[in-house]
Design a protein around this motif. Structure first.
Motif, PDB file in Angstrom:
ATOM      1  N   SER A   1       0.233 -16.982 -39.221  1.00 56.09           N
ATOM      2  CA  SER A   1       1.624 -16.649 -39.539  1.00 56.09           C
ATOM      3  C   SER A   1       2.180 -15.555 -38.626  1.00 56.09           C
ATOM      4  N   TYR A   2       1.419 -14.496 -38.398  1.00 56.04           N
ATOM      5  CA  TYR A   2       1.945 -13.355 -37.645  1.00 56.04           C
ATOM      6  C   TYR A   2       1.931 -13.605 -36.139  1.00 56.04           C
ATOM      7  N   LEU A   3       0.813 -14.087 -35.642  1.00 55.86           N
ATOM      8  CA  LEU A   3       0.715 -14.293 -34.197  1.00 55.86           C
ATOM      9  C   LEU A   3       1.175 -15.691 -33.780  1.00 55.86           C
TER      10      LEU A   3
ATOM     11  N   PHE B   1       3.235 -17.945 -35.531  1.00 52.85           N
ATOM     12  CA  PHE B   1       4.656 -18.198 -35.793  1.00 52.85           C
ATOM     13  C   PHE B   1       5.534 -16.969 -35.541  1.00 52.85           C
ATOM     14  N   GLU B   2       4.907 -15.847 -35.157  1.00 55.34           N
ATOM     15  CA  GLU B   2       5.594 -14.589 -34.850  1.00 55.34           C
ATOM     16  C   GLU B   2       6.538 -14.153 -35.977  1.00 55.34           C
ATOM     17  N   THR B   3       5.993 -14.121 -37.202  1.00 54.33           N
ATOM     18  CA  THR B   3       6.774 -13.689 -38.361  1.00 54.33           C
ATOM     19  C   THR B   3       6.638 -12.175 -38.540  1.00 54.33           C
ATOM     20  N   SER B   4       7.358 -11.644 -39.497  1.00 63.54           N
ATOM     21  CA  SER B   4       7.255 -10.218 -39.804  1.00 63.54           C
ATOM     22  C   SER B   4       5.971  -9.953 -40.583  1.00 63.54           C
TER      23      SER B   4
END
Length: 126
Positions: A78-80, A82-85
């Motif tokens: 999710s973070y890396l 899809f580059e989400t918060s």
């Protein structure tokens, strides 16, 4: 996966000794009323799944590690990926742990019993 390996038994939930049948009364881990129900013995090789009273309490230690692996994977995707918060990544971790909870529990039990019981290839000859 090769039958006769611990990996096969872990991922299929079969008897670790003969790998002929499921250890669980219901194969689907999402039948929540049956998620903890395990057969007493293997009908093929007669292995007693509860090797001692409260045997599967030890699988809680394995469950912690498996849960961390799933949580880290959810974070990385999710973070890396899809580059989400960070908040969204945290929510993804929570949702992953809730959605995969029954699978994590069964996987941990499978790993735990496979630490103590090995496949017996001589059972095929009997």
């Amino acid at each position: 996966m090769l039958k006769g390996t611990k990996i096969y038994s872990i991922f299929t939930g079969t008897c670790p000794k003969c790998q002929k049948e499921s250890m669980y009364k219901t194969k689907n881990p999402y039948v929540l009323s049956d998620v903890f129900k395990i057969n007493d013995n293997c009908s093929n090789c007669k292995l007693k799944y509860r090797l001692e009273p409260s045997f599967f309490y030890g699988s809680m230690y394995v469950s912690y590690g498996v849960g961390i692996a799933f949580a880290v994977t959810a974070f990385l995707i999710s973070y890396l990926g899809f580059e989400t918060s960070l908040l969204t990544a945290f929510i993804a971790i929570i949702l992953t742990m809730i959605a995969l909870g029954p699978i994590i529990m069964r996987l941990s039990r499978n790993i735990w019993i496979n630490l103590f019981v090995s496949y017996d290839k001589n059972l095929l000859k009997k």
